[in-house]
Write a protein that holds these residues in place. Sequence first.
Motif, PDB file in Angstrom:
ATOM      1  N   TYR A  64      54.277  15.081  35.104  1.00 55.14           N
ATOM      2  CA  TYR A  64      53.448  14.049  35.201  1.00 55.14           C
ATOM      3  C   TYR A  64      52.180  14.511  36.049  1.00 55.14           C
ATOM      4  CZ  TYR A  64      51.948   9.179  35.789  1.00 55.14           C
ATOM      5  OH  TYR A  64      50.699   8.221  36.063  1.00 55.14           O
ATOM      6  N   PHE A  65      52.209  15.252  37.221  1.00 54.93           N
ATOM      7  CA  PHE A  65      51.116  15.560  37.748  1.00 54.93           C
ATOM      8  C   PHE A  65      50.191  16.662  37.000  1.00 54.93           C
ATOM      9  CE2 PHE A  65      49.052  18.642  40.644  1.00 54.93           C
ATOM     10  CZ  PHE A  65      48.133  17.808  41.390  1.00 54.93           C
ATOM     11  N   GLN A  66      50.800  17.561  36.159  1.00 49.76           N
ATOM     12  CA  GLN A  66      50.069  18.425  35.514  1.00 49.76           C
ATOM     13  C   GLN A  66      49.276  17.962  34.426  1.00 49.76           C
ATOM     14  OE1 GLN A  66      53.475  21.258  34.308  1.00 49.76           O
ATOM     15  NE2 GLN A  66      53.347  22.055  36.241  1.00 49.76           N
ATOM     16  N   ASN A  67      49.810  16.782  34.106  1.00 51.75           N
ATOM     17  CA  ASN A  67      49.219  16.026  32.736  1.00 51.75           C
ATOM     18  C   ASN A  67      48.281  15.096  33.429  1.00 51.75           C
ATOM     19  OD1 ASN A  67      50.599  17.539  30.849  1.00 51.75           O
ATOM     20  ND2 ASN A  67      52.402  16.213  30.737  1.00 51.75           N
ATOM     21  N   SER A  68      48.057  14.828  34.627  1.00 49.31           N
ATOM     22  CA  SER A  68      47.231  13.888  35.042  1.00 49.31           C
ATOM     23  C   SER A  68      45.864  14.373  35.518  1.00 49.31           C
ATOM     24  CB  SER A  68      47.885  13.143  36.421  1.00 49.31           C
ATOM     25  OG  SER A  68      47.770  14.079  37.534  1.00 49.31           O
ATOM     26  N   HIS A  69      45.003  13.551  35.864  1.00 47.45           N
ATOM     27  CA  HIS A  69      43.797  13.803  36.337  1.00 47.45           C
ATOM     28  C   HIS A  69      43.698  13.891  38.124  1.00 47.45           C
ATOM     29  CE1 HIS A  69      43.352   9.285  36.687  1.00 47.45           C
ATOM     30  NE2 HIS A  69      43.278   9.721  37.803  1.00 47.45           N
ATOM     31  N   LEU A  70      44.888  13.838  38.607  1.00 51.42           N
ATOM     32  CA  LEU A  70      45.173  13.633  40.273  1.00 51.42           C
ATOM     33  C   LEU A  70      44.571  14.928  40.812  1.00 51.42           C
ATOM     34  CD1 LEU A  70      48.299  11.323  40.316  1.00 51.42           C
ATOM     35  CD2 LEU A  70      45.950  10.819  40.510  1.00 51.42           C
ATOM     36  N   PRO A  71      43.995  15.026  41.793  1.00 44.50           N
ATOM     37  CA  PRO A  71      43.333  16.367  42.502  1.00 44.50           C
ATOM     38  C   PRO A  71      44.773  16.781  43.468  1.00 44.50           C
ATOM     39  CG  PRO A  71      42.348  14.495  43.719  1.00 44.50           C
ATOM     40  CD  PRO A  71      43.145  13.767  42.585  1.00 44.50           C
ATOM     41  N   ALA A  72      45.441  15.939  43.958  1.00 41.00           N
ATOM     42  CA  ALA A  72      46.516  16.172  45.064  1.00 41.00           C
ATOM     43  C   ALA A  72      47.298  14.929  45.376  1.00 41.00           C
ATOM     44  CB  ALA A  72      45.992  16.713  46.350  1.00 41.00           C
ATOM     45  N   VAL A  73      48.544  15.142  45.509  1.00 43.22           N
ATOM     46  CA  VAL A  73      49.585  13.976  45.789  1.00 43.22           C
ATOM     47  C   VAL A  73      50.510  14.661  46.624  1.00 43.22           C
ATOM     48  CG1 VAL A  73      51.181  12.231  44.819  1.00 43.22           C
ATOM     49  CG2 VAL A  73      49.201  12.878  43.662  1.00 43.22           C
ATOM     50  N   ILE A  74      51.008  13.832  47.779  1.00 45.14           N
ATOM     51  CA  ILE A  74      52.010  14.056  48.533  1.00 45.14           C
ATOM     52  C   ILE A  74      52.882  12.649  48.856  1.00 45.14           C
ATOM     53  CG2 ILE A  74      50.699  13.497  50.490  1.00 45.14           C
ATOM     54  CD1 ILE A  74      53.884  15.716  50.614  1.00 45.14           C
ATOM     55  N   MET A  75      54.229  12.868  48.264  1.00 49.25           N
ATOM     56  CA  MET A  75      55.194  11.705  48.294  1.00 49.25           C
ATOM     57  C   MET A  75      56.436  12.034  49.155  1.00 49.25           C
ATOM     58  SD  MET A  75      55.894  11.651  44.179  1.00 49.25           S
ATOM     59  CE  MET A  75      54.263  12.094  43.805  1.00 49.25           C
ATOM     60  N   GLY A  76      57.164  11.231  49.621  1.00 48.27           N
ATOM     61  CA  GLY A  76      58.313  11.383  50.316  1.00 48.27           C
ATOM     62  C   GLY A  76      59.313  10.134  50.345  1.00 48.27           C
ATOM     63  N   TYR A  77      60.291  10.358  50.950  1.00 51.21           N
ATOM     64  CA  TYR A  77      61.463   9.284  51.128  1.00 51.21           C
ATOM     65  C   TYR A  77      62.243   9.602  52.316  1.00 51.21           C
ATOM     66  CZ  TYR A  77      65.313  11.392  49.083  1.00 51.21           C
ATOM     67  OH  TYR A  77      66.160  12.497  48.802  1.00 51.21           O
ATOM     68  N   SER A  78      62.654   8.703  53.020  1.00 49.14           N
ATOM     69  CA  SER A  78      63.663   8.542  54.149  1.00 49.14           C
ATOM     70  C   SER A  78      64.729   7.877  53.911  1.00 49.14           C
ATOM     71  CB  SER A  78      62.884   8.242  55.276  1.00 49.14           C
ATOM     72  OG  SER A  78      63.887   8.184  56.503  1.00 49.14           O
TER      73      SER A  78
ATOM     74  N   TRP B  28      60.182  15.785  50.732  1.00 44.80           N
ATOM     75  CA  TRP B  28      58.778  15.533  50.456  1.00 44.80           C
ATOM     76  C   TRP B  28      58.684  16.255  49.075  1.00 44.80           C
ATOM     77  CZ3 TRP B  28      56.147  12.263  53.022  1.00 44.80           C
ATOM     78  CH2 TRP B  28      56.494  11.928  54.292  1.00 44.80           C
ATOM     79  N   TYR B  29      57.889  15.861  48.237  1.00 44.10           N
ATOM     80  CA  TYR B  29      57.334  16.357  46.930  1.00 44.10           C
ATOM     81  C   TYR B  29      55.740  16.251  46.875  1.00 44.10           C
ATOM     82  CZ  TYR B  29      62.143  15.485  46.205  1.00 44.10           C
ATOM     83  OH  TYR B  29      63.549  15.324  46.295  1.00 44.10           O
ATOM     84  N   ALA B  30      55.207  17.702  46.998  1.00 40.55           N
ATOM     85  CA  ALA B  30      53.821  17.881  46.970  1.00 40.55           C
ATOM     86  C   ALA B  30      53.160  18.506  45.863  1.00 40.55           C
ATOM     87  CB  ALA B  30      53.505  18.647  48.420  1.00 40.55           C
ATOM     88  N   PHE B  31      51.936  18.078  45.453  1.00 40.85           N
ATOM     89  CA  PHE B  31      51.144  18.746  44.349  1.00 40.85           C
ATOM     90  C   PHE B  31      49.745  18.661  44.608  1.00 40.85           C
ATOM     91  CE2 PHE B  31      54.905  16.147  42.956  1.00 40.85           C
ATOM     92  CZ  PHE B  31      55.502  17.018  42.150  1.00 40.85           C
ATOM     93  N   GLY B  32      49.258  20.054  44.377  1.00 46.93           N
ATOM     94  CA  GLY B  32      47.709  20.154  44.676  1.00 46.93           C
ATOM     95  C   GLY B  32      47.457  20.533  45.917  1.00 46.93           C
ATOM     96  N   PRO B  33      46.079  20.824  46.527  1.00 45.50           N
ATOM     97  CA  PRO B  33      45.758  21.311  47.669  1.00 45.50           C
ATOM     98  C   PRO B  33      45.308  20.065  48.666  1.00 45.50           C
ATOM     99  CG  PRO B  33      43.805  21.374  46.093  1.00 45.50           C
ATOM    100  CD  PRO B  33      45.061  20.932  45.419  1.00 45.50           C
ATOM    101  N   SER B  34      45.198  20.368  49.981  1.00 46.68           N
ATOM    102  CA  SER B  34      44.869  19.411  50.899  1.00 46.68           C
ATOM    103  C   SER B  34      43.345  19.211  50.834  1.00 46.68           C
ATOM    104  CB  SER B  34      45.141  19.701  52.211  1.00 46.68           C
ATOM    105  OG  SER B  34      44.785  21.181  52.774  1.00 46.68           O
ATOM    106  N   VAL B  35      42.553  20.248  50.434  1.00 55.01           N
ATOM    107  CA  VAL B  35      41.226  20.227  50.465  1.00 55.01           C
ATOM    108  C   VAL B  35      40.637  20.470  48.712  1.00 55.01           C
ATOM    109  CG1 VAL B  35      39.002  21.200  50.924  1.00 55.01           C
ATOM    110  CG2 VAL B  35      40.638  20.783  52.797  1.00 55.01           C
ATOM    111  N   TRP B  36      40.021  19.738  48.234  1.00 49.49           N
ATOM    112  CA  TRP B  36      39.917  19.642  46.949  1.00 49.49           C
ATOM    113  C   TRP B  36      39.486  21.187  46.427  1.00 49.49           C
ATOM    114  CZ3 TRP B  36      37.546  14.375  45.566  1.00 49.49           C
ATOM    115  CH2 TRP B  36      38.633  13.313  45.873  1.00 49.49           C
ATOM    116  N   GLY B  37      40.015  21.795  45.538  1.00 42.87           N
ATOM    117  CA  GLY B  37      39.383  23.006  45.121  1.00 42.87           C
ATOM    118  C   GLY B  37      40.029  24.335  46.029  1.00 42.87           C
ATOM    119  N   GLY B  38      40.806  23.771  46.782  1.00 46.19           N
ATOM    120  CA  GLY B  38      41.677  24.903  47.935  1.00 46.19           C
ATOM    121  C   GLY B  38      42.699  25.512  47.252  1.00 46.19           C
TER     122      GLY B  38
END
Length: 398
Positions: free
Chosen positions: A36-50, A58-68
């Motif tokens: 989903y992330f690879q096919n999206s326009h989203l620059p970065a996403v972090i998601m998690g559950y407890s 945790w599941y993380a995609f993309g850099p914390s600073v755009w372009g990093g």
Amino acid sequence: MKQLLFTLIIISILTGCKTEKQESKVVINELPLKTYFQNSHLPAVIMGYSNREGKMDWYAFGPSVWGGKDTINENNIFRIFSMTKAIGSVAALQLVEKGLIGLDDPLDKLMPEMTSIPILTSEGQLVKANKTITLRNLLTHTSGFGYDIFDEQLQKFDKTGWEYDDLPRLFEAGEKWHYGRSTDWVGRIVEKVSGQNLEDYFREHITGPLKMNSTWFNVPDKLKENIVSWGTRDSTGFKEYPRIPTKPTTEFIAGEGLFGSPKDYLTFLNCIMNSGKYDGGQILKSETVDLMFKDALPDGLTLNFGLPEEGLPETIGHFPDESDTYSLAWAIENNSKEMVRTTGSIYWAGVANSYYTLDRDKGMAIVYFTQFLPFNDKISYDFYRLFEKEVYTSLNKK
């Protein structure tokens, strides 16, 4: 002796198997998330559950600073906007528990600067309110205060000569549900009653005890490099806003003002899931937390954002469901046709496309963070719901 040794070995094996089963983690199918992330326009996403025991994944995609070149993580710091509201609600309910204010006390003497604000009628007239405002009205967004972004009347209101601290109210207290600046006023009440500003109050009574050490109105200098990129998206792509604030915040707004990390917010939700308990104490009594999971709207009201009858544009996510209700802190899932969440679970969001879900029955909390405007971007919202679905699917397989 051999028989005893054999028996002990068998017990050890069985006990070990039982322990392994008890401690087995929920396994999320990460492939749909990556795809989903690879096919999206989203620059970065972090998601998690407890889970209820505080185990986080945790599941993380993309850099914390755009372009990093790094990968965003759960300790990065986001502008959490309206996810601040739940923390502000907890602060107010702590004062209620201490007997310093009542949920249904008239606020005319305590907050005359608020209760004196007139009502703007549908005909455009300003009239004095007949009903007082209570803390319950503010916590449930039934006070009459709105956001101009959601109301055409407030957008067009001529503020020339306007001397009040907020825009006009839109109706008498208790008549309707309308999302707005009610929690901003809750924050002012907390400051007035406690004698502390919100930064200090939150640190002493909520974020400090829970060790939410990345959650601040004014992020400490040593943590500022953890702040993620944010900006806005239009048809041409993303435009980045200044990442790190250059001026300190002097007015602390309970409705939208906090910075915080995904890990911190999941810690907060986990505490609520466990009836206000945390390692070392309790931020709210269990009976108060129970109230936060009950519909608090009067006369069968439900969420009403005034969505167009023809539906939303294809680029807008379906948040929230207007058939749902609201408690003293957040929305309550009330739709029998909902295909993922358990009825009675709670959820809300921040305007920069961050979301959360808490399901006490399943013993599960979810956070999802992106960081861009405009709110309710369909690609981002659908990613949150996909992650939510994967978590629920994994729970059901256990």
